[in-house]
Design an enzyme around this catalytic site. Structure first.
Site, PDB file in Angstrom:
ATOM      1  N   ARG A 179      25.782  11.464  26.930  1.00  0.00           N
ATOM      2  CA  ARG A 179      24.506  10.775  26.637  1.00  0.00           C
ATOM      3  C   ARG A 179      23.332  11.341  27.447  1.00  0.00           C
ATOM      4  O   ARG A 179      22.450  10.606  27.891  1.00  0.00           O
ATOM      5  CB  ARG A 179      24.601   9.261  26.881  1.00  0.00           C
ATOM      6  CG  ARG A 179      25.598   8.547  26.034  1.00  0.00           C
ATOM      7  CD  ARG A 179      25.307   8.668  24.537  1.00  0.00           C
ATOM      8  NE  ARG A 179      26.492   8.235  23.840  1.00  0.00           N
ATOM      9  CZ  ARG A 179      27.473   9.060  23.447  1.00  0.00           C
ATOM     10  NH1 ARG A 179      27.348  10.366  23.582  1.00  0.00           N
ATOM     11  NH2 ARG A 179      28.541   8.598  22.870  1.00  0.00           N
ATOM     12  N   SER A 227      25.027   0.658  22.112  1.00  0.00           N
ATOM     13  CA  SER A 227      25.528   0.388  23.467  1.00  0.00           C
ATOM     14  C   SER A 227      24.366   0.333  24.446  1.00  0.00           C
ATOM     15  O   SER A 227      23.558   1.256  24.511  1.00  0.00           O
ATOM     16  CB  SER A 227      26.500   1.487  23.897  1.00  0.00           C
ATOM     17  OG  SER A 227      27.650   1.418  23.095  1.00  0.00           O
ATOM     18  N   GLU A 297      22.229   2.975  29.084  1.00  0.00           N
ATOM     19  CA  GLU A 297      22.173   4.028  28.062  1.00  0.00           C
ATOM     20  C   GLU A 297      20.847   3.897  27.310  1.00  0.00           C
ATOM     21  O   GLU A 297      20.189   4.878  26.991  1.00  0.00           O
ATOM     22  CB  GLU A 297      23.344   3.883  27.076  1.00  0.00           C
ATOM     23  CG  GLU A 297      23.281   4.898  25.956  1.00  0.00           C
ATOM     24  CD  GLU A 297      24.556   4.984  25.128  1.00  0.00           C
ATOM     25  OE1 GLU A 297      25.652   4.807  25.695  1.00  0.00           O
ATOM     26  OE2 GLU A 297      24.451   5.222  23.916  1.00  0.00           O
TER      27      GLU A 297
HETATM   28  C1  LIG Z   1      24.074  -0.017  15.539  1.00  0.00           C
HETATM   29  C2  LIG Z   1      23.874   1.165  16.466  1.00  0.00           C
HETATM   30  C3  LIG Z   1      24.944   2.001  16.751  1.00  0.00           C
HETATM   31  C4  LIG Z   1      24.782   3.092  17.598  1.00  0.00           C
HETATM   32  N1  LIG Z   1      25.848   3.900  17.851  1.00  0.00           N
HETATM   33  C5  LIG Z   1      25.705   4.975  18.634  1.00  0.00           C
HETATM   34  C6  LIG Z   1      26.810   5.842  18.891  1.00  0.00           C
HETATM   35  O1  LIG Z   1      27.917   5.654  18.413  1.00  0.00           O
HETATM   36  N2  LIG Z   1      26.602   6.921  19.686  1.00  0.00           N
HETATM   37  C7  LIG Z   1      25.398   7.185  20.238  1.00  0.00           C
HETATM   38  O2  LIG Z   1      25.263   8.194  20.939  1.00  0.00           O
HETATM   39  N3  LIG Z   1      24.335   6.375  20.027  1.00  0.00           N
HETATM   40  C8  LIG Z   1      24.462   5.287  19.244  1.00  0.00           C
HETATM   41  N4  LIG Z   1      23.384   4.468  19.019  1.00  0.00           N
HETATM   42  C9  LIG Z   1      22.106   4.717  19.737  1.00  0.00           C
HETATM   43  C10 LIG Z   1      21.083   5.600  19.011  1.00  0.00           C
HETATM   44  O3  LIG Z   1      21.226   5.532  17.606  1.00  0.00           O
HETATM   45  C11 LIG Z   1      21.152   7.045  19.466  1.00  0.00           C
HETATM   46  O4  LIG Z   1      20.913   7.169  20.866  1.00  0.00           O
HETATM   47  C12 LIG Z   1      20.142   7.922  18.713  1.00  0.00           C
HETATM   48  O5  LIG Z   1      20.407   9.265  18.986  1.00  0.00           O
HETATM   49  C13 LIG Z   1      18.695   7.611  19.083  1.00  0.00           C
HETATM   50  O6  LIG Z   1      17.855   8.294  18.153  1.00  0.00           O
HETATM   51  P1  LIG Z   1      16.419   7.728  17.756  1.00  0.00           P
HETATM   52  O7  LIG Z   1      15.804   8.665  16.808  1.00  0.00           O
HETATM   53  O8  LIG Z   1      16.523   6.321  17.326  1.00  0.00           O
HETATM   54  O9  LIG Z   1      15.681   7.818  19.163  1.00  0.00           O
HETATM   55  P2  LIG Z   1      14.680   6.745  19.799  1.00  0.00           P
HETATM   56  O10 LIG Z   1      15.434   5.512  20.129  1.00  0.00           O
HETATM   57  O11 LIG Z   1      13.471   6.632  18.987  1.00  0.00           O
HETATM   58  O12 LIG Z   1      14.320   7.489  21.151  1.00  0.00           O
HETATM   59  C14 LIG Z   1      15.296   7.680  22.173  1.00  0.00           C
HETATM   60  C15 LIG Z   1      14.743   8.714  23.159  1.00  0.00           C
HETATM   61  O13 LIG Z   1      14.676   9.966  22.480  1.00  0.00           O
HETATM   62  C16 LIG Z   1      13.341  10.462  22.519  1.00  0.00           C
HETATM   63  N5  LIG Z   1      13.090  11.172  21.260  1.00  0.00           N
HETATM   64  C17 LIG Z   1      13.200  10.709  19.987  1.00  0.00           C
HETATM   65  N6  LIG Z   1      12.896  11.680  19.115  1.00  0.00           N
HETATM   66  C18 LIG Z   1      12.604  12.780  19.846  1.00  0.00           C
HETATM   67  C19 LIG Z   1      12.211  14.118  19.545  1.00  0.00           C
HETATM   68  N7  LIG Z   1      12.037  14.550  18.300  1.00  0.00           N
HETATM   69  N8  LIG Z   1      11.970  14.962  20.577  1.00  0.00           N
HETATM   70  C20 LIG Z   1      12.127  14.566  21.856  1.00  0.00           C
HETATM   71  N9  LIG Z   1      12.470  13.333  22.216  1.00  0.00           N
HETATM   72  C21 LIG Z   1      12.726  12.452  21.222  1.00  0.00           C
HETATM   73  C22 LIG Z   1      12.440   9.258  22.685  1.00  0.00           C
HETATM   74  O14 LIG Z   1      11.200   9.625  23.278  1.00  0.00           O
HETATM   75  C23 LIG Z   1      13.304   8.409  23.605  1.00  0.00           C
HETATM   76  O15 LIG Z   1      13.185   8.830  24.943  1.00  0.00           O
HETATM   77  C24 LIG Z   1      23.521   3.342  18.177  1.00  0.00           C
HETATM   78  C25 LIG Z   1      22.437   2.506  17.889  1.00  0.00           C
HETATM   79  C26 LIG Z   1      22.608   1.427  17.034  1.00  0.00           C
HETATM   80  C27 LIG Z   1      21.429   0.552  16.717  1.00  0.00           C
END
Ligand SMILES: Cc1cc2nc3c(=O)[nH]c(=O)nc-3n(C[C@H](O)[C@H](O)[C@H](O)COP(=O)(O)OP(=O)(O)OC[C@H]3O[C@@H](n4cnc5c(N)ncnc54)[C@H](O)[C@@H]3O)c2cc1C
Length: 304
Positions: A179, A227, A297
């Site tokens: 992560r 998580s 996380e």
């Molecule tokens: C139901 C559910 C299940 C999940 N299961 C998992 C799982 O199994 N495994 C897992 O790893 N995660 C899981 N997640 C968490 C999440 O989906 C991941 O961490 C995902 O990668 C976050 O992506 P996001 O686009 O939503 O990022 P955001 O939440 O929008 O941002 C997270 C971080 O990334 C940065 N960011 C976003 N886009 C960019 C970009 N283009 N360039 C640079 N920085 C950027 C943001 O500034 C922030 O710091 C889950 C979430 C939910 C709601």
């Protein structure tokens, strides 16, 4: 608290007519929690991104890039400066020769997983059901025990804040661990992954198995961010929380999930302050019971 439009915000709206002032970020996170962004802008290509970041740089305005908001807790005071979201050309998924796929940072991971499966390309199945974008996934090295996005990544295009243009980072420059990645703080524009040729039917079956496992074990139909805590070395955060008897623990509108103890649900209009108080209560009780310190996380951003 709503922020009055500033002169720069009005000026920015002339350049970006789609800019929204005092935009509630609760509308852009899967938690449905978060105060306002001073300005929120969706940007559709590298040229527009350059223009926006030049504008911000010249005025020393902070900028924050949001993906799907599926790993974010935005505090109730919101985010100052410009919050931007990528769309348009950044949502594109392109297949290249040699089982490579080039995915824009704004492409949803579920779409990427299905597109690879449909092409008979294996490797992305562990990401099935992760609701974020490719950019958010790369920053977080998203994945499961079955595999993480970092292991598939061959190169990443980021926006260079000095030259105000995109450039590629090759595999040896990229560091991924649980992560975590060395991409935090960069703006990711595109990710290029390498997959393996496989049987479409087997790949689709593995995707479906992942999705069904999530349905059984995670409260995916609630407002949450997955998580909340990382698994500490040698432990599972969910098990530690459950053993401390904290399933169902509440703070205001926030609740520790009854289905998966490492999820917090916003089930009754929770504020970020509710969630943060619940996080502290969980951390304190787990430390008391098992001596283990839980690390977040979820990313906490914005002003109280
Ligand atoms: C139901 C559910 C299940 C999940 N299961 C998992 C799982 O199994 N495994 C897992 O790893 N995660 C899981 N997640 C968490 C999440 O989906 C991941 O961490 C995902 O990668 C976050 O992506 P996001 O686009 O939503 O990022 P955001 O939440 O929008 O941002 C997270 C971080 O990334 C940065 N960011 C976003 N886009 C960019 C970009 N283009 N360039 C640079 N920085 C950027 C943001 O500034 C922030 O710091 C889950 C979430 C939910 C709601």
């Amino acid at each position: 608290m709503p922020v009055p439009p500033t002169p720069w915000a009005e000026e920015l709206r002339k350049l970006f007519p789609n800019a929204r002032l005092v935009e509630p970020l609760a509308q852009h996170t899967t938690f449905h929690i978060g105060g306002p962004a001073d300005v929120f802008i969706a940007v559709e290509d590298e040229e527009r991104l350059g223009a926006l970041l030049r504008f911000a740089k010249e005025r020393a305005l902070p900028s924050f890039l949001i993906g799907r908001g599926s790993n974010l807790l935005v505090r109730d005071g919101g985010i100052r400066g410009v919050v931007l979201r990528l769309e348009g050309e950044f949502e594109r998924i392109e297949f290249l020769e040699g089982a490579r796929v080039r995915a824009g940072a704004a492409a949803p991971l579920p779409r990427l997983v299905m597109a690879c499966a449909e092409r008979g390309l294996a490797g992305a199945e562990p990401l099935a059901g992760v609701p974020g974008t490719v950019g958010g996934g790369l920053v977080m090295n998203a994945g499961t025990r079955e595999g993480e996005i970092g292991a598939l990544t061959r190169r990443v295009r980021i926006f260079d804040p000095e030259r105000l243009e995109g450039r590629w980072l090759e595999a040896p420059e990229l560091l991924f661990s649980y992560r975590r990645s060395n991409l935090a703080g960069s703006m990711i524009l595109v990710g290029e992954l390498v997959l393996k040729a496989g049987e479409k039917r087997d790949i689709l079956r593995r995707v479906q198995e992942q999705q069904q496992r999530r349905l059984r074990t995670q409260p995916i139909h609630t407002f949450n961010v997955g998580s909340v805590f990382k698994n500490p070395p040698g432990h599972f955060a969910a098990k530690l929380i459950e053993e401390a008897g904290l399933k169902g623990l509440r703070q205001g509108g926030a609740k520790v999930s009854e289905l998966h103890a490492n999820f917090i649900e916003n089930d009754k209009g929770a504020s970020a302050a509710d969630v943060l108080a619940l996080i502290e209560a969980v951390r304190g009780k787990v430390r008391e019971r098992s001596g283990v310190a839980l690390e977040l996380e979820v990313k906490v951003v914005g002003e109280a």
